[in-house]
Design a protein around this motif. Structure first.
Motif, PDB file in Angstrom:
ATOM      1  N   GLY A 147      10.245  15.546 -30.899  1.00  0.00           N
ATOM      2  CA  GLY A 147       9.331  14.721 -30.124  1.00  0.00           C
ATOM      3  C   GLY A 147       9.637  14.669 -28.643  1.00  0.00           C
ATOM      4  O   GLY A 147       9.227  13.735 -27.963  1.00  0.00           O
ATOM      5  N   ASP A 148      10.314  15.688 -28.123  1.00  0.00           N
ATOM      6  CA  ASP A 148      10.660  15.760 -26.698  1.00  0.00           C
ATOM      7  C   ASP A 148       9.474  16.369 -25.948  1.00  0.00           C
ATOM      8  O   ASP A 148       9.380  17.582 -25.759  1.00  0.00           O
ATOM      9  CB  ASP A 148      11.923  16.598 -26.512  1.00  0.00           C
ATOM     10  CG  ASP A 148      12.447  16.568 -25.089  1.00  0.00           C
ATOM     11  OD1 ASP A 148      11.696  16.168 -24.179  1.00  0.00           O
ATOM     12  OD2 ASP A 148      13.620  16.949 -24.880  1.00  0.00           O
ATOM     13  N   VAL A 149       8.571  15.521 -25.511  1.00  0.00           N
ATOM     14  CA  VAL A 149       7.272  15.958 -24.996  1.00  0.00           C
ATOM     15  C   VAL A 149       7.384  16.720 -23.682  1.00  0.00           C
ATOM     16  O   VAL A 149       6.765  17.767 -23.499  1.00  0.00           O
ATOM     17  CB  VAL A 149       6.347  14.737 -24.844  1.00  0.00           C
ATOM     18  CG1 VAL A 149       5.094  15.102 -24.074  1.00  0.00           C
ATOM     19  CG2 VAL A 149       5.987  14.192 -26.209  1.00  0.00           C
ATOM     20  N   ALA A 150       8.165  16.212 -22.726  1.00  0.00           N
ATOM     21  CA  ALA A 150       8.277  16.865 -21.426  1.00  0.00           C
ATOM     22  C   ALA A 150       8.866  18.259 -21.565  1.00  0.00           C
ATOM     23  O   ALA A 150       8.395  19.212 -20.936  1.00  0.00           O
ATOM     24  CB  ALA A 150       9.110  16.017 -20.475  1.00  0.00           C
ATOM     25  N   SER A 151       9.904  18.391 -22.389  1.00  0.00           N
ATOM     26  CA  SER A 151      10.507  19.714 -22.596  1.00  0.00           C
ATOM     27  C   SER A 151       9.523  20.675 -23.252  1.00  0.00           C
ATOM     28  O   SER A 151       9.478  21.860 -22.922  1.00  0.00           O
ATOM     29  CB  SER A 151      11.761  19.586 -23.462  1.00  0.00           C
ATOM     30  OG  SER A 151      12.760  18.832 -22.799  1.00  0.00           O
ATOM     31  N   LEU A 152       8.724  20.153 -24.181  1.00  0.00           N
ATOM     32  CA  LEU A 152       7.731  20.983 -24.851  1.00  0.00           C
ATOM     33  C   LEU A 152       6.739  21.534 -23.833  1.00  0.00           C
ATOM     34  O   LEU A 152       6.472  22.740 -23.796  1.00  0.00           O
ATOM     35  CB  LEU A 152       7.007  20.150 -25.912  1.00  0.00           C
ATOM     36  CG  LEU A 152       6.077  20.877 -26.885  1.00  0.00           C
ATOM     37  CD1 LEU A 152       6.873  21.748 -27.839  1.00  0.00           C
ATOM     38  CD2 LEU A 152       5.246  19.858 -27.673  1.00  0.00           C
ATOM     39  N   LEU A 153       6.198  20.673 -22.973  1.00  0.00           N
ATOM     40  CA  LEU A 153       5.237  21.126 -21.977  1.00  0.00           C
ATOM     41  C   LEU A 153       5.881  22.049 -20.941  1.00  0.00           C
ATOM     42  O   LEU A 153       5.296  23.058 -20.550  1.00  0.00           O
ATOM     43  CB  LEU A 153       4.610  19.922 -21.273  1.00  0.00           C
ATOM     44  CG  LEU A 153       3.560  19.140 -22.062  1.00  0.00           C
ATOM     45  CD1 LEU A 153       3.171  17.883 -21.305  1.00  0.00           C
ATOM     46  CD2 LEU A 153       2.322  20.000 -22.327  1.00  0.00           C
ATOM     47  N   ALA A 154       7.081  21.703 -20.500  1.00  0.00           N
ATOM     48  CA  ALA A 154       7.749  22.518 -19.482  1.00  0.00           C
ATOM     49  C   ALA A 154       8.066  23.914 -19.982  1.00  0.00           C
ATOM     50  O   ALA A 154       8.050  24.879 -19.217  1.00  0.00           O
ATOM     51  CB  ALA A 154       9.026  21.819 -19.015  1.00  0.00           C
ATOM     52  N   SER A 155       8.322  24.044 -21.274  1.00  0.00           N
ATOM     53  CA  SER A 155       8.661  25.357 -21.838  1.00  0.00           C
ATOM     54  C   SER A 155       7.458  26.288 -21.874  1.00  0.00           C
ATOM     55  O   SER A 155       7.613  27.515 -21.870  1.00  0.00           O
ATOM     56  CB  SER A 155       9.209  25.192 -23.257  1.00  0.00           C
ATOM     57  OG  SER A 155       8.164  24.865 -24.172  1.00  0.00           O
ATOM     58  N   GLY A 156       6.254  25.722 -21.922  1.00  0.00           N
ATOM     59  CA  GLY A 156       5.063  26.538 -22.070  1.00  0.00           C
ATOM     60  C   GLY A 156       4.864  27.064 -23.474  1.00  0.00           C
ATOM     61  O   GLY A 156       3.875  27.739 -23.754  1.00  0.00           O
ATOM     62  N   ASN A 157       5.803  26.744 -24.357  1.00  0.00           N
ATOM     63  CA  ASN A 157       5.732  27.181 -25.756  1.00  0.00           C
ATOM     64  C   ASN A 157       5.441  25.952 -26.602  1.00  0.00           C
ATOM     65  O   ASN A 157       6.342  25.207 -26.976  1.00  0.00           O
ATOM     66  CB  ASN A 157       7.049  27.836 -26.171  1.00  0.00           C
ATOM     67  CG  ASN A 157       7.038  28.302 -27.614  1.00  0.00           C
ATOM     68  OD1 ASN A 157       5.990  28.367 -28.255  1.00  0.00           O
ATOM     69  ND2 ASN A 157       8.203  28.653 -28.128  1.00  0.00           N
ATOM     70  N   LEU A 158       4.174  25.725 -26.899  1.00  0.00           N
ATOM     71  CA  LEU A 158       3.758  24.464 -27.511  1.00  0.00           C
ATOM     72  C   LEU A 158       3.785  24.542 -29.030  1.00  0.00           C
ATOM     73  O   LEU A 158       2.799  24.242 -29.715  1.00  0.00           O
ATOM     74  CB  LEU A 158       2.365  24.084 -27.009  1.00  0.00           C
ATOM     75  CG  LEU A 158       2.225  23.941 -25.483  1.00  0.00           C
ATOM     76  CD1 LEU A 158       0.834  23.462 -25.127  1.00  0.00           C
ATOM     77  CD2 LEU A 158       3.290  23.023 -24.917  1.00  0.00           C
ATOM     78  N   GLY A 159       4.928  24.939 -29.561  1.00  0.00           N
ATOM     79  CA  GLY A 159       5.118  25.003 -31.002  1.00  0.00           C
ATOM     80  C   GLY A 159       6.047  23.906 -31.470  1.00  0.00           C
ATOM     81  O   GLY A 159       6.974  23.499 -30.763  1.00  0.00           O
TER      82      GLY A 159
END
Length: 375
Positions: free
Chosen positions: A205-217
């Motif tokens: 559930g780490d939302v910022a890291s998910l978006l920053a990675s560009g890999n939305l899996g």
């Protein structure tokens, strides 16, 4: 958006394959495949039995304690927690409540030297399907100022500024009502994320890291947290609910139910949004992506009949085959010096101050079983 013509086509396609769905032996058997369209109806009663046998961590014995989530969430229209009872050889067993969200847990502490720390917890609850009719707004009791603030604020893993705010603003540009903004975010999450089978458990559930990675899996705790964060960043109250699937889908969706009485790995979080005129509204974009990846035969296209039906239904409804534990975030376990939890959805235990891996029930040695019971 799914058109009426597409939805009718989906229904026809689903009817055509109904006879091919195998009989389910669990929880009175799932019905043949039907268009996924939950609606309020009969209440169902369940019993969940959670058993822990707390073993040493990494071979290191020592004082043991555990924390087990209890059903503590209440919603008069779809979820009623019942009594929880337990049998244990712990020296103390006390129901604790998170001071911020009210999430309840049984905290157990065993006497030092106890060779086989164990507990069995029986929890009962009632639930049913829910759905919102967006053509008929009403006058639900408004959120208090404190509630609204609580469901708009950031958490440790769900910020509402920075990249989350920028992304939310792009998605909702040109939308005027909260319903339009929330639906746009829902559709964006469905279109732009994917369920990653390699993600452990339900994700972090780490939302910022998910978006920053560009890999939305990720899985439900990632994708639904992303949805909640984007909605909060748009100024609309939203929350995650953490729980576990307890029965098969009555609509024949293998991916959207517990298909065995043993549900130790069936944890699932869902999401809600507060919309004026409707109150709390059920949503679950993560389960749409689950249908895409896992619904037999698997790796289904977005225009598959089952995907279309789930996508339409899961903005505004969900099925009552699921237990809601709580809506808490950033949970500090009482009596522990270990890190806070992003959410409390799994049993937790520590031995000699070393925390068990809650995502490995076989090594941790816990089992959770569900059964439907009479009232």
């Amino acid at each position: 958006m799914t058109s009426r013509r597409e939805f009718l086509k989906a229904g026809a396609a689903l009817a055509a394959v109904a006879a091919a769905v195998p009989h389910q032996a669990f929880a009175q058997a799932a019905a043949p495949v039907a268009v996924f369209a939950p609606s309020p109806g009969k209440w169902r009663n369940f019993e969940v039995v959670t058993t822990l046998d707390v073993a040493p961590v990494d071979g290191k014995a020592g004082p043991a304690q555990a924390w087990v989530p209890l059903p503590s969430y209440t919603a008069a229209d779809w979820f009623k927690p019942g009594e929880s009872t337990w049998k244990t050889n712990a020296a103390t067993a006390k129901v604790e409540k998170d001071p911020h969200y009210g999430a309840e847990m049984l905290h157990l502490v065993w006497a030092e030297g106890e060779a086989s720390p164990t507990v069995e917890i029986v929890s009962k609850f009632s639930t049913r399907d829910r759905a919102t009719d967006f053509s008929k707004p009403g006058t639900p009791a408004p959120l208090s100022a404190e509630e609204r603030a609580a469901f708009l604020k950031a958490t440790d893993l769900i910020p509402v500024d920075g990249i989350v705010k920028v992304t939310s603003d792009k998605i909702t540009a040109g939308k005027t009502s909260d319903v339009e903004k929330t639906r746009a975010i829902y559709e964006w999450v469905v279109e732009n994320t994917y369920r990653n089978a390699a993600t452990r458990g339900c994700g972090t559930g780490d939302v910022a890291s998910l978006l920053a990675s560009g890999n939305l899996g990720g899985k439900c705790a990632d994708l639904n947290a992303l949805f909640v964060g984007l909605v909060r960043a748009a100024g609309i109250p939203a929350r995650d609910l953490y729980g576990i699937r307890v029965a098969p889908s009555a609509f024949g969706y293998k991916s959207l139910g517990a298909n065995s009485p043993t549900i130790s790995k069936a944890q699932h979080c869902r999401a809600e949004v507060w919309l004026d005129g409707f109150g709390w509204v059920a949503t679950d974009p993560a389960d749409v992506r689950k249908v895409v990846l896992e619904e037999p035969p698997g790796k289904n296209p977005m225009d598959d009949a089952k995907v279309l039906a789930a996508r339409k239904a899961l903005f505004g409804s969900w099925e009552g085959n699921w237990l809601a534990y709580n809506d808490g975030h950033d949970i500090a376990l009482p009596g522990s010096n270990g890190p806070k939890l992003g959410f409390l959805m799994y049993p937790q235990a520590e031995v000699a101050s070393l925390r068990h891996d809650c995502l490995d029930p076989d090594t941790f040695k816990y089992t959770i079983k569900a059964s439907e019971i009479s009232a």
